[in-house]
Design a protein around this motif. Structure first.
Motif, PDB file in Angstrom:
ATOM      1  N   VAL A 264      30.625 -39.333  16.535  1.00 43.39           N
ATOM      2  CA  VAL A 264      29.740 -38.188  16.314  1.00 43.39           C
ATOM      3  C   VAL A 264      29.574 -37.403  17.618  1.00 43.39           C
ATOM      4  N   GLY A 265      29.427 -38.113  18.731  1.00 43.23           N
ATOM      5  CA  GLY A 265      29.315 -37.428  20.015  1.00 43.23           C
ATOM      6  C   GLY A 265      30.546 -36.607  20.325  1.00 43.23           C
ATOM      7  N   TRP A 266      31.713 -37.154  20.011  1.00 44.53           N
ATOM      8  CA  TRP A 266      32.956 -36.413  20.242  1.00 44.53           C
ATOM      9  C   TRP A 266      33.021 -35.173  19.361  1.00 44.53           C
ATOM     10  N   ARG A 267      32.580 -35.285  18.096  1.00 41.94           N
ATOM     11  CA  ARG A 267      32.609 -34.143  17.190  1.00 41.94           C
ATOM     12  C   ARG A 267      31.631 -33.051  17.622  1.00 41.94           C
ATOM     13  N   THR A 268      30.534 -33.453  18.254  1.00 41.28           N
ATOM     14  CA  THR A 268      29.542 -32.468  18.681  1.00 41.28           C
ATOM     15  C   THR A 268      29.784 -31.950  20.091  1.00 41.28           C
ATOM     16  N   GLY A 269      30.764 -32.528  20.793  1.00 39.44           N
ATOM     17  CA  GLY A 269      31.054 -32.082  22.150  1.00 39.44           C
ATOM     18  C   GLY A 269      30.239 -32.768  23.221  1.00 39.44           C
ATOM     19  N   ASP A 270      29.447 -33.774  22.833  1.00 35.20           N
ATOM     20  CA  ASP A 270      28.636 -34.530  23.796  1.00 35.20           C
ATOM     21  C   ASP A 270      28.802 -36.013  23.467  1.00 35.20           C
ATOM     22  N   PRO A 271      29.805 -36.681  24.039  1.00 31.51           N
ATOM     23  CA  PRO A 271      30.142 -38.039  23.621  1.00 31.51           C
ATOM     24  C   PRO A 271      28.976 -39.024  23.640  1.00 31.51           C
ATOM     25  N   PHE A 272      28.097 -38.926  24.625  1.00 31.13           N
ATOM     26  CA  PHE A 272      27.046 -39.939  24.752  1.00 31.13           C
ATOM     27  C   PHE A 272      25.677 -39.476  24.246  1.00 31.13           C
ATOM     28  N   GLY A 273      25.523 -38.191  24.016  1.00 25.47           N
ATOM     29  CA  GLY A 273      24.227 -37.705  23.565  1.00 25.47           C
ATOM     30  C   GLY A 273      24.247 -36.955  22.248  1.00 25.47           C
ATOM     31  N   GLY A 274      25.440 -36.660  21.746  1.00 29.78           N
ATOM     32  CA  GLY A 274      25.541 -35.855  20.534  1.00 29.78           C
ATOM     33  C   GLY A 274      24.913 -36.510  19.323  1.00 29.78           C
ATOM     34  N   TYR A 275      25.164 -37.795  19.146  1.00 31.03           N
ATOM     35  CA  TYR A 275      24.606 -38.478  17.984  1.00 31.03           C
ATOM     36  C   TYR A 275      23.084 -38.454  18.017  1.00 31.03           C
ATOM     37  N   PHE A 276      22.502 -38.669  19.166  1.00 31.99           N
ATOM     38  CA  PHE A 276      21.041 -38.708  19.269  1.00 31.99           C
ATOM     39  C   PHE A 276      20.433 -37.325  19.062  1.00 31.99           C
ATOM     40  N   ARG A 277      21.160 -36.267  19.407  1.00 31.38           N
ATOM     41  CA  ARG A 277      20.694 -34.920  19.101  1.00 31.38           C
ATOM     42  C   ARG A 277      20.724 -34.673  17.600  1.00 31.38           C
ATOM     43  N   VAL A 278      21.761 -35.175  16.939  1.00 29.18           N
ATOM     44  CA  VAL A 278      21.839 -35.059  15.480  1.00 29.18           C
ATOM     45  C   VAL A 278      20.650 -35.751  14.817  1.00 29.18           C
ATOM     46  N   GLN A 279      20.320 -36.955  15.291  1.00 27.65           N
ATOM     47  CA  GLN A 279      19.188 -37.681  14.718  1.00 27.65           C
ATOM     48  C   GLN A 279      17.865 -37.000  15.031  1.00 27.65           C
ATOM     49  N   SER A 280      17.748 -36.390  16.194  1.00 22.98           N
ATOM     50  CA  SER A 280      16.509 -35.701  16.552  1.00 22.98           C
ATOM     51  C   SER A 280      16.220 -34.548  15.602  1.00 22.98           C
ATOM     52  N   ALA A 281      17.275 -33.899  15.108  1.00 21.56           N
ATOM     53  CA  ALA A 281      17.073 -32.815  14.153  1.00 21.56           C
ATOM     54  C   ALA A 281      16.444 -33.318  12.862  1.00 21.56           C
ATOM     55  N   TRP A 282      16.617 -34.611  12.586  1.00 16.00           N
ATOM     56  CA  TRP A 282      15.991 -35.239  11.428  1.00 16.00           C
ATOM     57  C   TRP A 282      14.634 -35.841  11.794  1.00 16.00           C
ATOM     58  N   ASP A 283      14.134 -35.531  12.973  1.00 17.94           N
ATOM     59  CA  ASP A 283      12.890 -36.105  13.489  1.00 17.94           C
ATOM     60  C   ASP A 283      12.977 -37.623  13.544  1.00 17.94           C
ATOM     61  N   SER A 284      14.161 -38.107  13.894  1.00 18.16           N
ATOM     62  CA  SER A 284      14.384 -39.547  13.999  1.00 18.16           C
ATOM     63  C   SER A 284      14.754 -39.869  15.442  1.00 18.16           C
ATOM     64  N   ARG A 285      13.794 -40.407  16.163  1.00 17.98           N
ATOM     65  CA  ARG A 285      14.034 -40.783  17.552  1.00 17.98           C
ATOM     66  C   ARG A 285      13.145 -41.973  17.890  1.00 17.98           C
ATOM     67  N   PHE A 286      13.532 -42.723  18.896  1.00 15.39           N
ATOM     68  CA  PHE A 286      12.737 -43.882  19.309  1.00 15.39           C
ATOM     69  C   PHE A 286      11.732 -43.425  20.356  1.00 15.39           C
ATOM     70  N   ASP A 287      10.464 -43.377  19.951  1.00  9.08           N
ATOM     71  CA  ASP A 287       9.414 -42.882  20.847  1.00  9.08           C
ATOM     72  C   ASP A 287       8.335 -43.929  21.095  1.00  9.08           C
ATOM     73  N   LEU A 288       8.689 -45.202  20.905  1.00  7.79           N
ATOM     74  CA  LEU A 288       7.759 -46.325  21.114  1.00  7.79           C
ATOM     75  C   LEU A 288       6.528 -46.241  20.212  1.00  7.79           C
ATOM     76  N   GLY A 289       6.690 -45.606  19.068  1.00  8.74           N
ATOM     77  CA  GLY A 289       5.604 -45.566  18.092  1.00  8.74           C
ATOM     78  C   GLY A 289       4.608 -44.449  18.272  1.00  8.74           C
ATOM     79  N   VAL A 290       4.870 -43.513  19.195  1.00 12.92           N
ATOM     80  CA  VAL A 290       3.921 -42.418  19.431  1.00 12.92           C
ATOM     81  C   VAL A 290       3.761 -41.563  18.173  1.00 12.92           C
ATOM     82  N   GLY A 291       4.867 -41.216  17.548  1.00 13.24           N
ATOM     83  CA  GLY A 291       4.803 -40.415  16.335  1.00 13.24           C
ATOM     84  C   GLY A 291       4.085 -41.135  15.212  1.00 13.24           C
ATOM     85  N   ALA A 292       4.323 -42.434  15.103  1.00 13.58           N
ATOM     86  CA  ALA A 292       3.659 -43.207  14.053  1.00 13.58           C
ATOM     87  C   ALA A 292       2.150 -43.261  14.276  1.00 13.58           C
TER      88      ALA A 292
END
Length: 410
Positions: A264-292
């Motif tokens: 996914v990172g390769w497809r987005t042009g950011d090998p190590f961060g692209g996937y996490f940017r994709v998940q962030s758009a879904w409001d899915s990130r590891f924030d140690l429970g702050v959002g919860a």
């Protein structure tokens, strides 16, 4: 916690001249290979699991008809199911959703194994629609998962506890989601058999199944961590004198998850961060429970119907059960898998109503109540049946409510 994988013995059969006759009467006649491979009592436990979950599907069908909806659409085309079916039919990179706030959500957030299996079923059975194929995969995986749960319980604690473990897993409040077109049943099947392989010392199988689990769900990372943690413990306890297959299994375990993330990172042009940017758009990130925590504050202030308070209760119960699992000295692989997955679910942002679904594969948390239920069955079977029946009724009714009536994200 214990790292031993030795099973706890069943009570010995009384000796005497009647023993051969009793064995002939009470034990089914099976080929020797089958007797060696199938844990005793597994067919009964699987039948119990299938009966409860089929009753859950029937409750959804009845509820859908009473509400004027299509049961097939509810089971196979709800929420994330539509994304999986689109990937199975058209591939990745073809479905984009613009949220009301302007966020861009893409199908790269969904891992590939489930859509690949759906596509494989439709290729082999061209008369089956993608939705039907998705349900076939999910239902088949649920049975395989229940068998894996039983195999682990039987290996560690014996037949009674293993049956109780499967029964409790079948009657969880959100267990209906094991029988819809979602990835939980597939992930649970791969996780259960990966952990069983660890307990049996089959390291290559453990690594391969963990890699497959990493291609099924983002939380598949937890299986890889469990396999690697158990392998590391073996290396330390044996001072490095371990077979090559252990190293192979540990190296295989994370490849599925890392491979997809890098793709996914390769497809987005950011090998190590692209996937996490994709998940962030879904409001899915590891924030140690702050959002919860923020969501819970709003929940206590404004209320949240039935689904959100139930989700909170499920999470609290899971945290308590994890403490009991550690006190029970369960094998290291089970504790690590449960702990990592619990941390990922509780500490991540995203839809709070989906968290109980993400916790469905964490069956090791049910070990303490399963042991208690097995003990109760031996001394007060009527009470055990009453508890199990009450849990089953709640599971069936709440499952139908969740899919048919509630409009909260699954």
């Amino acid at each position: 916690m214990s790292t031993s994988s030795a099973s706890r013995p069943e009570p010995a059969v009384p000796s005497g001249h009647l023993r051969p006759a009793l064995s002939r009467v009470t034990r089914p006649v099976l080929p020797r290979a089958a007797r060696d491979r199938i844990p005793y009592g597994a067919p009964l436990a699987l039948a119990l699991f299938a009966a409860v979950r089929l009753a859950g599907v029937a409750a959804v069908i009845v509820g859908a008809r009473l509400d004027g909806h299509s049961a097939g659409r509810i089971l196979a085309h709800s929420w994330d199911s539509r994304w999986y079916l689109h990937i199975a039919t058209h591939g990745y990179g073809r479905l984009i959703w613009i949220t009301p706030t302007g966020g861009v959500q893409t199908d790269w957030a969904f891992f590939p194994l489930y859509p690949l299996l759906i596509r494989s079923v439709t290729a082999v059975l061209p008369f089956v629609t993608p939705g039907q194929a998705a349900l076939l995969v999910a239902w088949g995986a649920a049975i395989v998962a229940a068998y894996g749960v039983y195999a682990i319980g039987h290996h560690l604690y014996g037949r009674a506890a293993a049956t109780a473990l499967v029964a409790l897993w079948a009657v969880l409040p959100h267990a209906v989601e094991l029988t819809i077109a979602y990835t939980e049943s597939l992930f649970a099947a791969l996780a259960a058999w990966a952990l069983y392989s660890v307990l049996k010392g089959r390291w290559v199988w453990a690594g391969a199944l963990a890699a497959a689990a990493g291609l099924a769900r983002p939380t598949g990372f937890a299986v890889a961590v469990a396999v690697c943690a158990a392998a590391a413990h073996e290396v330390l306890s044996r001072r490095g004198r371990v077979p090559v297959r252990l190293w192979a299994g540990a190296l295989l375990a994370p490849l599925g998850w890392f491979g997809y993330v890098l793709w996914v990172g390769w497809r987005t042009g950011d090998p190590f961060g692209g996937y996490f940017r994709v998940q962030s758009a879904w409001d899915s990130r590891f924030d140690l429970g702050v959002g919860a925590v923020r969501f819970l504050g709003a929940l206590f202030l404004h209320g949240g119907g039935v689904v959100y308070p139930t989700a909170l209760i499920v999470i609290i119960v899971c945290l308590v059960l994890f403490g009991l699992l550690c006190l029970d000295r369960a094998p290291l692989a089970l504790v690590v898998f449960a702990g990592v997955l619990l941390l990922l679910v509780v500490g991540a942002s995203g839809s709070f109503s989906s968290k109980p679904r993400f916790l469905l594969p964490v069956f090791p948390l049910l070990v303490p109540p399963a042991l208690a239920l097995a003990r109760t069955w031996r001394v007060r079977p009527a009470q055990a049946l009453l508890v199990g029946g009450a849990l089953a009724v709640v599971s069936l009714l709440y499952g139908a409510y969740l899919l048919v009536v509630a409009h909260s994200p699954l």
